[in-house]
Design an enzyme around this catalytic site. Structure first.
Site, PDB file in Angstrom:
ATOM      1  N   ASP A   9       4.326  -8.654  -1.308  1.00  0.00           N
ATOM      2  CA  ASP A   9       3.100  -9.155  -0.719  1.00  0.00           C
ATOM      3  C   ASP A   9       3.440 -10.448   0.032  1.00  0.00           C
ATOM      4  OD1 ASP A   9       0.267  -9.641  -0.329  1.00  0.00           O
ATOM      5  OD2 ASP A   9       0.458 -11.156  -1.903  1.00  0.00           O
ATOM      6  N   ASP A  11       0.773 -13.251   1.544  1.00  0.00           N
ATOM      7  CA  ASP A  11      -0.034 -14.436   1.229  1.00  0.00           C
ATOM      8  C   ASP A  11      -0.269 -14.556  -0.270  1.00  0.00           C
ATOM      9  OD1 ASP A  11      -0.877 -15.482   4.012  1.00  0.00           O
ATOM     10  OD2 ASP A  11      -1.234 -13.314   4.106  1.00  0.00           O
ATOM     11  N   GLY A  44      -2.012  -7.471   3.418  1.00  0.00           N
ATOM     12  CA  GLY A  44      -3.328  -7.204   3.966  1.00  0.00           C
ATOM     13  C   GLY A  44      -3.396  -7.570   5.435  1.00  0.00           C
ATOM     14  N   LYS A 193      -1.746  -0.068  -0.896  1.00  0.00           N
ATOM     15  CA  LYS A 193      -0.341  -0.468  -0.800  1.00  0.00           C
ATOM     16  C   LYS A 193       0.546   0.503  -1.577  1.00  0.00           C
ATOM     17  CE  LYS A 193      -0.976  -5.447  -0.051  1.00  0.00           C
ATOM     18  NZ  LYS A 193      -0.541  -6.805  -0.438  1.00  0.00           N
ATOM     19  N   ASN A 219      -5.350  -6.221  -4.716  1.00  0.00           N
ATOM     20  CA  ASN A 219      -4.871  -5.212  -3.762  1.00  0.00           C
ATOM     21  C   ASN A 219      -3.388  -4.909  -3.946  1.00  0.00           C
ATOM     22  OD1 ASN A 219      -4.400  -7.892  -2.840  1.00  0.00           O
ATOM     23  ND2 ASN A 219      -4.101  -7.169  -0.742  1.00  0.00           N
TER      24      ASN A 219
END
Length: 267
Positions: A9, A11, A44, A193, A219
């Site tokens: 990921d 952020d 994202g 994801k 997420n």
């Protein structure tokens, strides 16, 4: 078993709270790549503001973006897979946001559209600046011919909590996920994801036990549970930590670098 793919990921995970990729984290990831592990950023964000981090590290390969809705090749920027969403079904969500004063944007693979880009509030403008995106004016549905990837609502955490609670009572035609305290995303019902990571890994003959995934928010849970080793950041909510196999240091303590050093470089 040797780690062949590292799914990260961006952020809250790869970047610190100042949206910075530290030199040491970058160095560790480059070393892992040189050792044979493929780095795949899973964000994202869209490809346009994810690929630059791969370029900065001198890495090619793929990025999984829009929470799994779009997978793109780094060098060519070619879209190799996407879960396109039905734009017509978004009308009730657009109406809700406009009626209740909730900021929203609509994303294609490389474009981001808002109602009035020239009149954005300072907080919203700063958010787009931090994410390296320049919003375009949302056209009429008939004029938006490129496949849609994601619908995002943005606002204060209290407002987003209310939106999530209310939309959760609807018969949603989309997959809804919380991608941050201030963001709610709607996507194709099969997009995530984890689903995109599975598709990419299988195309390369990589099995879950050969995958290390690191993330920090709701997420990310689907990819953390798909990977053979799923690691949550210390700045993750408790539910995300519970879904992971292990917890590393926070994003402000270069937790990604520590985890990759431990599980890839030290074996």
């Amino acid at each position: 078993m040797t780690i062949k793919l590292i799914a990260l990921d961006v952020d809250g995970t790869l970047l610190n709270d100042h949206h910075e990729l530290t030199e040491w984290t970058q160095e560790i990831l480059i070393r892992a790549s040189q050792q044979g592990a493929e780095i795949v950023l899973c964000s994202g964000r869209g490809p346009a503001n994810t690929i630059p981090f791969m370029k900065r590290m001198g890495l090619d390969g793929y990025v999984i973006t829009h929470n799994g809705a779009v997978t793109a090749e780094v060098e060519s920027r070619e879209i190799v897979h996407r879960f396109a969403m039905d734009g017509q079904g978004l009308e009730p969500f657009v109406t809700y946001c406009r009626t209740n004063g909730v900021h929203f944007d609509i994303n294609t693979a490389f474009g981001l559209y808002v109602d009035q880009p020239e009149g954005l509030e300072l907080q919203v403008r700063e958010m787009y600046n931090n994410f390296m995106m320049e919003p375009l004016k949302l056209p009429q549905w008939a004029d938006l011919t490129e496949p849609l990837a994601k619908f995002t609502a943005f606002g204060p955490i209290e407002q987003m909590n209310k939106v999530q609670q209310e939309w959760g009572t609807w018969n949603l035609p989309y997959y809804m996920t919380r991608s941050g305290d201030f963001f709610i995303d709607l996507m194709h019902p099969e997009a995530s994801k984890g689903a995109a990571l599975k598709r990419l890994a299988e195309s390369k003959g990589i099995v879950p036990s050969e995958i290390l995934a690191i993330g920090n928010y709701y997420n990310d849970i689907t990819m953390l549970t798909y990977a053979g080793k799923g690691i949550a950041m210390d700045n993750s909510p408790e539910e995300v930590k519970a879904a992971a196999d292990e917890v590393t240091l926070s994003n402000n303590e270069q937790g990604v670098a520590h985890a990759v050093q431990k599980h890839v470089l030290a074996v």
